[in-house]
Design an enzyme around this catalytic site. Structure first.
Site, PDB file in Angstrom:
ATOM      1  CE  LYS A  57      -6.928  27.500 -11.100  1.00 29.23           C
ATOM      2  NZ  LYS A  57      -5.818  26.617 -10.777  1.00 29.23           N
ATOM      3  CD  GLN A 101      -4.187  24.476  -8.114  1.00 28.89           C
ATOM      4  OE1 GLN A 101      -4.699  24.847  -9.149  1.00 28.89           O
ATOM      5  NE2 GLN A 101      -3.770  25.324  -7.190  1.00 28.89           N
ATOM      6  CG  ASP A 124      -1.461  27.233 -14.870  1.00 32.09           C
ATOM      7  OD1 ASP A 124      -2.084  28.208 -14.418  1.00 32.09           O
ATOM      8  OD2 ASP A 124      -1.413  26.122 -14.304  1.00 32.09           O
TER       9      ASP A 124
HETATM   10  N1  GUN Z   1      -1.085  26.954  -7.456  1.00 35.48           N
HETATM   11  C1  GUN Z   1      -1.242  28.241  -7.028  1.00 35.48           C
HETATM   12  N2  GUN Z   1      -1.481  29.063  -8.069  1.00 35.48           N
HETATM   13  C2  GUN Z   1      -1.483  28.298  -9.178  1.00 35.48           C
HETATM   14  C3  GUN Z   1      -1.697  28.587 -10.562  1.00 35.48           C
HETATM   15  O1  GUN Z   1      -1.895  29.715 -10.991  1.00 35.48           O
HETATM   16  N3  GUN Z   1      -1.625  27.504 -11.402  1.00 35.48           N
HETATM   17  C4  GUN Z   1      -1.385  26.245 -10.959  1.00 35.48           C
HETATM   18  N4  GUN Z   1      -1.326  25.270 -11.870  1.00 35.48           N
HETATM   19  N5  GUN Z   1      -1.181  25.952  -9.684  1.00 35.48           N
HETATM   20  C5  GUN Z   1      -1.237  26.974  -8.800  1.00 35.48           C
END
Ligand code: GUN
Length: 298
Positions: A57, A101, A124
């Site tokens: 990211k 996350q 998200d």
């Molecule tokens: N863990 C796995 N995929 C995601 C996601 O799309 N967002 C977040 N915050 N955590 C994750």
């Protein structure tokens, strides 16, 4: 249609195109003397998958010209400290969007954390306000994977109106929102949707009626060729590393038996290179929307 080659939905290329579009927009923002969009990721602990996701990211944010920050905390951080960090980010005018996350350690109530995020910065799309707005077809942040899937369908020009769409898997962040989005009014939506899950008794029969199948069940090669009608569109959300005797010692597969299912499809996503590359790009798109205050006025 036997032996007619399916069209491979090239998620890698579509993601690249979208990143170019974002990059252009950011360059224009900078040309106007404004600061770039700023995306923050909160990372707790050192789970390998989370680390690699967050570093991707970060890298991709920087590639399009965003400012990118990672707030790293040890596994031992208290729920209170994390809530205070979120409060701080909610009030920071230089942060447009942020994500926490997942998964979080056991001693932290993830629901409490997500509920504390300012919906305007919830790129998200996990906060109940954004989920509710999505249900009502109001402008909102759509979670990265479902957003990636509907974008692949749109950009591939796949006909959806009045089609039967079967979604396999009802998770909060993939199956449920995909089912909802595909059933909504609008171009590249308007499907008749069936959401299948672990208690569904006749998945095979339902799949055989489907024009579009989205598989997000987390089981390697779950969808077999005898479950798919000729000409169907298949979207594979799974990604699994399977040990084998090859030089690498493993191969990657999805939730679909690609080799056999693809022979019957009109369109299919490969794994890797289908849905996967679209997720981070969707997060970048949401961050740009947050920067532009597209969904919420101040
Ligand atoms: N863990 C796995 N995929 C995601 C996601 O799309 N967002 C977040 N915050 N955590 C994750």
């Amino acid at each position: 249609m036997a032996d007619k080659k399916p069209i491979l939905i090239d998620g890698k290329q579509i993601a690249k195109d979208i990143k170019e579009e974002i990059k252009k927009e950011v360059a224009e923002i900078l040309d106007h003397g404004q600061r770039p969009p700023h995306l923050v990721a909160i990372l707790v602990g050192d789970d390998g998958a989370s680390l690699s996701y967050v570093s991707s990211k970060e890298k991709q944010s920087q590639e399009v010209g965003f400012t990118s920050s990672v707030y790293r905390f040890p596994e031992s951080i208290s729920e209170q400290e994390l809530l205070e960090t979120i409060d701080f980010l909610n009030r920071d005018n230089e942060v447009d969007g942020y994500i926490v996350q997942m998964p979080l350690p056991q001693h932290i109530d993830a629901r409490k954390i997500v509920d504390k995020i300012d919906p305007k910065k919830d790129v998200d799309g996990f906060h109940p306000v954004n989920v509710g707005r999505m249900v009502l077809s109001l402008p909102s942040y759509i979670p990265a994977t479902p957003y990636g899937i509907v974008t692949l369908i749109e950009r591939s020009g796949i006909e959806t109106e009045g089609k039967n769409c079967v979604v396999i898997g009802r998770s909060d962040i993939v199956g449920t929102p995909v089912a909802l989005l595909m059933s909504r009014k609008g171009e590249h939506r308007n499907c008749t949707v069936t959401l299948c899950h672990s208690k569904t008794q006749n998945i095979k029969e339902l799949c055989l009626q489907a024009d579009i199948i989205v598989v997000a069940i987390g089981k390697p090669e779950f969808l077999k060729a005898d479950m798919v009608k000729e000409g169907a569109v298949v979207i594979d959300v799974g990604i699994h590393r399977i040990k084998d005797n090859s030089e690498k010692g493993y191969h990657i597969t999805g939730d679909v038996d690609f080799e056999n299912v693809s022979k019957k499809c009109s369109y299919i996503t490969p794994v890797p290179g289908g849905v996967g590359p679209m997720t981070i790009v969707s997060l970048l798109t949401n961050t740009l929307s947050a920067y532009k205050h597209e969904f919420y006025q101040e």
